[in-house]
Scaffold this motif. Structure first.
Motif, mmCIF file in Angstrom:
data_model
loop_
_atom_site.group_PDB
_atom_site.id
_atom_site.type_symbol
_atom_site.label_atom_id
_atom_site.label_comp_id
_atom_site.label_asym_id
_atom_site.label_seq_id
_atom_site.Cartn_x
_atom_site.Cartn_y
_atom_site.Cartn_z
ATOM 1 N N TRP A 192 34.317 34.558 45.789
ATOM 2 C CA TRP A 192 35.551 34.616 44.908
ATOM 3 C C TRP A 192 36.386 35.713 45.248
ATOM 4 O O TRP A 192 37.756 35.592 45.311
ATOM 5 C CB TRP A 192 35.109 34.862 43.531
ATOM 6 C CG TRP A 192 34.173 33.954 42.799
ATOM 7 C CD1 TRP A 192 34.207 32.721 43.185
ATOM 8 C CD2 TRP A 192 33.424 34.139 41.681
ATOM 9 N NE1 TRP A 192 33.215 31.967 42.354
ATOM 10 C CE2 TRP A 192 32.817 32.894 41.419
ATOM 11 C CE3 TRP A 192 33.161 35.462 40.997
ATOM 12 C CZ2 TRP A 192 31.894 32.924 40.416
ATOM 13 C CZ3 TRP A 192 31.954 35.243 39.891
ATOM 14 C CH2 TRP A 192 31.600 33.975 39.790
ATOM 15 N N ARG A 193 36.011 36.696 46.034
ATOM 16 C CA ARG A 193 36.707 37.843 46.474
ATOM 17 C C ARG A 193 37.588 37.587 47.769
ATOM 18 O O ARG A 193 38.483 38.418 47.887
ATOM 19 C CB ARG A 193 35.556 39.254 46.651
ATOM 20 C CG ARG A 193 36.214 40.448 46.890
ATOM 21 C CD ARG A 193 35.161 41.593 46.597
ATOM 22 N NE ARG A 193 35.389 42.653 47.327
ATOM 23 C CZ ARG A 193 34.675 43.831 47.793
ATOM 24 N NH1 ARG A 193 33.361 43.174 47.426
ATOM 25 N NH2 ARG A 193 34.794 44.595 48.284
ATOM 26 N N TYR A 194 37.221 36.744 48.585
ATOM 27 C CA TYR A 194 37.931 36.648 49.811
ATOM 28 C C TYR A 194 38.301 35.163 49.994
ATOM 29 O O TYR A 194 37.622 34.140 49.440
ATOM 30 C CB TYR A 194 36.621 36.710 51.051
ATOM 31 C CG TYR A 194 36.099 38.261 50.963
ATOM 32 C CD1 TYR A 194 37.096 39.332 51.012
ATOM 33 C CD2 TYR A 194 34.608 38.635 50.559
ATOM 34 C CE1 TYR A 194 36.410 40.710 51.030
ATOM 35 C CE2 TYR A 194 34.239 39.890 50.613
ATOM 36 C CZ TYR A 194 35.069 40.993 50.827
ATOM 37 O OH TYR A 194 34.667 42.258 50.887
ATOM 38 N N LEU A 195 39.240 34.894 50.839
ATOM 39 C CA LEU A 195 39.884 33.671 50.855
ATOM 40 C C LEU A 195 39.104 32.552 51.603
ATOM 41 O O LEU A 195 39.099 31.509 51.236
ATOM 42 C CB LEU A 195 41.153 33.746 51.514
ATOM 43 C CG LEU A 195 42.256 34.472 50.921
ATOM 44 C CD1 LEU A 195 43.570 34.768 51.546
ATOM 45 C CD2 LEU A 195 42.727 33.707 49.517
ATOM 46 N N PRO A 238 44.002 37.806 46.660
ATOM 47 C CA PRO A 238 44.863 38.456 45.726
ATOM 48 C C PRO A 238 44.755 38.170 44.066
ATOM 49 O O PRO A 238 44.800 38.977 43.215
ATOM 50 C CB PRO A 238 46.307 38.345 46.145
ATOM 51 C CG PRO A 238 46.464 37.107 46.830
ATOM 52 C CD PRO A 238 45.166 36.967 47.383
ATOM 53 N N ALA A 239 44.262 36.892 43.974
ATOM 54 C CA ALA A 239 43.977 36.435 42.434
ATOM 55 C C ALA A 239 42.689 36.954 42.022
ATOM 56 O O ALA A 239 42.711 36.933 40.651
ATOM 57 C CB ALA A 239 44.149 35.096 42.513
ATOM 58 N N PHE A 240 42.000 37.308 42.573
ATOM 59 C CA PHE A 240 40.464 37.871 42.200
ATOM 60 C C PHE A 240 40.635 39.322 41.622
ATOM 61 O O PHE A 240 41.306 40.051 42.197
ATOM 62 C CB PHE A 240 39.440 37.723 43.230
ATOM 63 C CG PHE A 240 38.127 38.174 42.724
ATOM 64 C CD1 PHE A 240 37.403 37.416 41.896
ATOM 65 C CD2 PHE A 240 37.469 39.372 43.145
ATOM 66 C CE1 PHE A 240 36.188 37.800 41.650
ATOM 67 C CE2 PHE A 240 36.193 39.601 42.731
ATOM 68 C CZ PHE A 240 35.435 38.885 41.752
ATOM 69 N N VAL A 241 40.014 39.129 40.518
ATOM 70 C CA VAL A 241 40.460 40.579 39.767
ATOM 71 C C VAL A 241 39.988 41.938 40.251
ATOM 72 O O VAL A 241 40.898 42.832 40.276
ATOM 73 C CB VAL A 241 39.496 40.595 38.178
ATOM 74 C CG1 VAL A 241 37.927 40.518 38.528
ATOM 75 C CG2 VAL A 241 39.918 41.763 37.469
ATOM 76 N N LEU A 242 39.126 42.035 41.142
ATOM 77 C CA LEU A 242 38.736 43.303 41.708
ATOM 78 C C LEU A 242 39.490 43.529 42.989
ATOM 79 O O LEU A 242 39.630 44.633 43.515
ATOM 80 C CB LEU A 242 37.296 43.273 42.520
ATOM 81 C CG LEU A 242 36.193 43.319 41.331
ATOM 82 C CD1 LEU A 242 34.797 43.290 41.889
ATOM 83 C CD2 LEU A 242 36.360 44.552 40.524
ATOM 84 N N PRO A 256 45.460 45.744 42.021
ATOM 85 C CA PRO A 256 45.447 47.037 41.691
ATOM 86 C C PRO A 256 45.340 47.590 40.657
ATOM 87 O O PRO A 256 44.464 48.872 40.545
ATOM 88 C CB PRO A 256 47.079 47.343 42.047
ATOM 89 C CG PRO A 256 47.681 46.065 42.828
ATOM 90 C CD PRO A 256 46.771 44.993 42.421
ATOM 91 N N ALA A 257 45.265 46.986 39.526
ATOM 92 C CA ALA A 257 45.005 47.666 38.301
ATOM 93 C C ALA A 257 43.217 47.746 38.117
ATOM 94 O O ALA A 257 42.908 48.739 37.291
ATOM 95 C CB ALA A 257 45.407 46.632 36.980
ATOM 96 N N TYR A 258 42.558 47.108 38.714
ATOM 97 C CA TYR A 258 41.117 47.243 38.682
ATOM 98 C C TYR A 258 40.475 47.543 39.862
ATOM 99 O O TYR A 258 39.227 47.486 40.047
ATOM 100 C CB TYR A 258 40.690 45.646 38.196
ATOM 101 C CG TYR A 258 41.130 45.372 36.827
ATOM 102 C CD1 TYR A 258 40.883 45.858 35.912
ATOM 103 C CD2 TYR A 258 42.174 44.181 36.945
ATOM 104 C CE1 TYR A 258 41.571 45.442 34.614
ATOM 105 C CE2 TYR A 258 42.704 43.688 35.734
ATOM 106 C CZ TYR A 258 42.441 44.473 34.771
ATOM 107 O OH TYR A 258 42.978 44.058 33.386
ATOM 108 N N ALA A 259 41.196 48.211 40.841
ATOM 109 C CA ALA A 259 40.633 48.650 42.021
ATOM 110 C C ALA A 259 39.631 49.619 41.951
ATOM 111 O O ALA A 259 38.650 49.550 42.868
ATOM 112 C CB ALA A 259 41.914 49.139 42.928
#
Length: 206
Positions: free
Chosen positions: A47-50, A59-63, A66-69
């Motif tokens: 989910w984290r990588y394209l 960029p759609a994955f929550v981690l 920026p708000a959850y970096a």
């Protein structure tokens, strides 16, 4: 030994999906060693990588937002950590910096792996987790008081087993926990050696 956990106030990343299994947390292709390090890059790789095998962030994955970096907690769905019993899933979370996962239900083996590696598995109802997710401010997990709270004063209690709580508060794994009873173990062995000397005939003598 893991780092002791008492109280943590941190950003909680909302990943509220049911049945997040250990293969999603750390796919087998990302497990390139038997150690506890070198796994963070593979955390949530599907989910984290394209693209599989690449490291282009989605960029759609929550981690990746920026708000959850710097998130140190995850808000999850029901049956979090299901699937295989691979401890690598918890190792990857811990190396990334996750110290608590809040979910309605955990797979039992996953929850046990969490407590042995310094991650608190906090069980709260789904509607409470949704309420926490709707608030973008940091979340506080107080293990000593067994309480989750928000900055505006809302708070919820959670249950955790006494042994799991002790392991997390003191930063112990299962072996460390056993060693706390070293004196009793030594006393038992000494008494047993007297009661059943034939059991110890194969021991080397000084």
């Amino acid at each position: 030994m893991a780092h002791p956990f008492t109280t943590l106030t941190a950003i909680a990343a909302p990943l509220i999906r049911d049945n997040i299994d250990t293969d999603a947390i750390i796919p087998s292709r990302e497990m390139k060693s038997t150690g506890k390090t070198g796994l963070a890059d593979g955390l949530f790789a599907p989910w984290r990588y394209l693209k599989p095998g690449a490291r282009d962030p989605d960029p759609a994955f929550v981690l990746n937002q920026p708000a959850y970096a710097n998130a140190q907690m995850i808000l999850g769905g029901s049956n979090f950590g299901c699937g295989s019993s691979r401890e690598h899933a918890v190792w990857a979370l811990a190396e990334y910096g996750i110290r608590a996962v809040i979910a309605p239900i955990f797979a039992p083996i996953f929850a046990g792996n969490c407590t042995r590696n310094g991650i608190v598995p906090v069980v709260l109802p789904a509607d409470v987790i949704a309420e926490i997710a709707a608030d973008s401010r940091p979340v506080t997990v107080d293990l000593e008081q067994q309480r989750v709270s928000l900055a505006d004063g809302r708070r919820w209690s959670f249950e955790i087993g006494a042994e799991a709580r002790a392991m997390l508060l003191e930063g112990l794994d299962a072996i460390d926990l056993t060693f706390k009873h070293r004196a009793e173990i030594t006393a038992f062995q000494a008494a047993d050696r007297k009661a059943r000397p034939w059991i110890y005939l194969g021991e080397l003598t000084a």
